[in-house]
Design a protein around this motif. Structure first.
Motif, PDB file in Angstrom:
ATOM      1  N   PHE A 123      29.045   3.146  45.863  1.00 19.83           N
ATOM      2  CA  PHE A 123      29.594   1.985  46.569  1.00 19.83           C
ATOM      3  C   PHE A 123      28.926   1.783  47.936  1.00 19.83           C
ATOM      4  CE2 PHE A 123      32.934  -0.094  49.092  1.00 19.83           C
ATOM      5  CZ  PHE A 123      33.245  -1.155  48.261  1.00 19.83           C
ATOM      6  N   THR A 127      26.467  -1.326  49.287  1.00 20.10           N
ATOM      7  CA  THR A 127      26.787  -2.102  50.487  1.00 20.10           C
ATOM      8  C   THR A 127      25.624  -2.093  51.476  1.00 20.10           C
ATOM      9  OG1 THR A 127      29.125  -1.522  50.202  1.00 20.10           O
ATOM     10  CG2 THR A 127      28.464  -2.381  52.343  1.00 20.10           C
ATOM     11  N   MET A 153      31.609  -8.788  49.262  1.00 16.66           N
ATOM     12  CA  MET A 153      32.832  -8.602  48.476  1.00 16.66           C
ATOM     13  C   MET A 153      32.651  -9.119  47.055  1.00 16.66           C
ATOM     14  SD  MET A 153      35.270  -7.129  50.254  1.00 16.66           S
ATOM     15  CE  MET A 153      35.823  -6.848  51.949  1.00 16.66           C
ATOM     16  N   ASN A 156      30.307  -6.864  45.000  1.00 13.94           N
ATOM     17  CA  ASN A 156      30.848  -5.563  44.625  1.00 13.94           C
ATOM     18  C   ASN A 156      31.994  -5.660  43.626  1.00 13.94           C
ATOM     19  OD1 ASN A 156      29.764  -3.062  46.237  1.00 13.94           O
ATOM     20  ND2 ASN A 156      29.698  -4.767  47.657  1.00 13.94           N
ATOM     21  N   TYR A 157      32.767  -6.760  43.683  1.00 13.81           N
ATOM     22  CA  TYR A 157      33.955  -6.839  42.830  1.00 13.81           C
ATOM     23  C   TYR A 157      33.808  -7.797  41.647  1.00 13.81           C
ATOM     24  CZ  TYR A 157      36.331  -4.090  46.363  1.00 13.81           C
ATOM     25  OH  TYR A 157      36.686  -3.079  47.211  1.00 13.81           O
ATOM     26  N   PRO A 213      42.055  -4.489  46.187  1.00 13.62           N
ATOM     27  CA  PRO A 213      40.960  -3.682  46.752  1.00 13.62           C
ATOM     28  C   PRO A 213      40.223  -4.377  47.893  1.00 13.62           C
ATOM     29  CG  PRO A 213      40.905  -3.549  44.363  1.00 13.62           C
ATOM     30  CD  PRO A 213      41.930  -4.592  44.721  1.00 13.62           C
ATOM     31  N   VAL A 214      40.106  -5.714  47.823  1.00 10.50           N
ATOM     32  CA  VAL A 214      39.440  -6.434  48.910  1.00 10.50           C
ATOM     33  C   VAL A 214      40.240  -6.287  50.207  1.00 10.50           C
ATOM     34  CG1 VAL A 214      38.871  -8.741  49.778  1.00 10.50           C
ATOM     35  CG2 VAL A 214      38.193  -8.080  47.485  1.00 10.50           C
ATOM     36  N   SER A 216      42.256  -3.884  51.065  1.00 17.23           N
ATOM     37  CA  SER A 216      42.257  -2.504  51.565  1.00 17.23           C
ATOM     38  C   SER A 216      40.860  -1.971  51.821  1.00 17.23           C
ATOM     39  CB  SER A 216      42.977  -1.589  50.557  1.00 17.23           C
ATOM     40  OG  SER A 216      42.319  -1.632  49.296  1.00 17.23           O
ATOM     41  N   SER A 217      39.840  -2.769  51.535  1.00 14.50           N
ATOM     42  CA  SER A 217      38.468  -2.307  51.757  1.00 14.50           C
ATOM     43  C   SER A 217      38.133  -2.320  53.243  1.00 14.50           C
ATOM     44  CB  SER A 217      37.490  -3.212  50.995  1.00 14.50           C
ATOM     45  OG  SER A 217      36.160  -2.896  51.329  1.00 14.50           O
ATOM     46  N   TYR A 218      37.347  -1.349  53.654  1.00 12.76           N
ATOM     47  CA  TYR A 218      36.889  -1.352  55.052  1.00 12.76           C
ATOM     48  C   TYR A 218      35.399  -1.076  55.184  1.00 12.76           C
ATOM     49  CZ  TYR A 218      37.133   3.793  54.852  1.00 12.76           C
ATOM     50  OH  TYR A 218      36.968   5.111  54.505  1.00 12.76           O
ATOM     51  N   ILE A 220      32.876  -2.400  53.303  1.00 15.46           N
ATOM     52  CA  ILE A 220      32.089  -3.630  53.158  1.00 15.46           C
ATOM     53  C   ILE A 220      32.192  -4.479  54.409  1.00 15.46           C
ATOM     54  CG2 ILE A 220      31.821  -5.743  51.811  1.00 15.46           C
ATOM     55  CD1 ILE A 220      32.906  -4.247  49.408  1.00 15.46           C
ATOM     56  N   GLY A 233      42.519  -2.760  55.606  1.00 11.86           N
ATOM     57  CA  GLY A 233      42.034  -1.400  55.372  1.00 11.86           C
ATOM     58  C   GLY A 233      41.337  -0.825  56.584  1.00 11.86           C
TER      59      GLY A 233
END
Length: 282
Positions: A123, A127, A153, A156-157, A213-214, A216-218, A220, A233
């Motif tokens: 991951f 990024t 985002m 990745n998703y 997940p977007v 809570s993501s930090y 990216i 996140g």
């Protein structure tokens, strides 16, 4: 013969009971894992969320969250980023999944692997490579933080959108679609009254796999925006990094609450295949 038959039956019953007794122990490793890595961390989060630095019961973290305009702005930015990413992923992923699942349009299974292949790469490496690519084409996060983060985002998703849609669309009842077309239904009507209702469970699963997940993501947002965009996140990570366990734990509880509410709202949509493919679509 009767006694031998009875002995044989009793022996079989004993063997069945023994096998049943043994089968219970197969769940023991999962129960230990659940206790150590799910229940205990949740209990710790709840404890820290409703206590202070001395360990006494306190509502300071709750008051801090609801009275901090900065935290509310971060929450709204995260919601907007999550909604925007989810919509773009669905708009791109739905036609891609439909083409991949249709054997008339896609006769090469390698294409499915190509869409899933980015998930095999680490991951953080993905990024970092995205950041270098965006810098090379003039979309640096220092100048365009929101577009750069949004592109990262989506990149990745997007596989997490295509995969559940693809598995759902493999089960589409194409005979209904062909029958509707033969009876004079327009392509748009076939899509709205047949394809879309049958694809609804996949759409819900894809949305859940992207939206939360977007938020809570930090990694990216921190990497691609060069620290200019702070998501929920990011805020939790910063609180824990600065040993602000109480406020970080309460924000983690807020995140869990959002996850629970979203799952509660969509539980009736994620129906079984027989219900989705049943009658009444027309």
């Amino acid at each position: 013969m009767n006694s031998a038959t009875k002995e044989r039956k009793s022996l079989l019953l004993l063997l069945k009971e023994h096998a049943r007794f043994k089968r219970k122990y197969l769940a023991f490793p999962y129960a230990v894992f659940l206790l150590l890595f799910v229940i205990v961390p949740l209990v710790l989060i709840v404890y820290y969320a409703f206590s202070d630095d001395t360990g006494a019961i306190s509502l300071g973290a709750l008051v801090s969250f609801f009275t901090s305009s900065n935290k509310w702005s971060v929450l709204l930015v995260s919601l907007f980023m999550g909604i925007q990413t989810t919509l773009i992923c669905l708009l791109l992923g739905f036609p891609a999944a439909y083409i991949l699942a249709d054997r008339k349009l896609n006769k090469n299974a390698v294409l499915v692997v190509l869409f899933v292949m980015p998930m095999w790469i680490n991951f953080v490496i993905r990024t970092g490579a995205t950041r270098d690519l965006l810098d090379a084409i003039g979309l640096s996060g220092a100048v365009y933080p929101w577009p750069a983060t949004l592109i990262g985002m989506v990149y990745n998703y997007l596989p997490f959108t295509i995969l559940p849609l693809y598995t759902t669309m493999l089960k589409l009842d194409r005979s209904q679609m062909e029958a509707a077309a033969d009876l004079g239904a327009s392509p748009s009507r076939v899509f709205l009254r047949n394809v879309l209702p049958q694809s609804l469970p996949g759409l819900v699963s894809a949305s859940e796999m992207v939206f939360m997940p977007v938020m809570s993501s930090y990694v990216i947002s921190d990497t691609l925006s060069e620290g200019k965009i702070t998501l929920f996140g990011n805020y939790i990570y910063l609180d824990f990094s600065n040993s602000m366990w109480n406020e970080g734990s309460f924000m983690a509880l807020v995140m869990l609450l959002i996850v629970g509410v979203s799952m509660l709202l969509t539980r009736n949509v994620d129906r079984s295949e027989s219900q989705v493919r049943g009658g009444g679509l027309w």
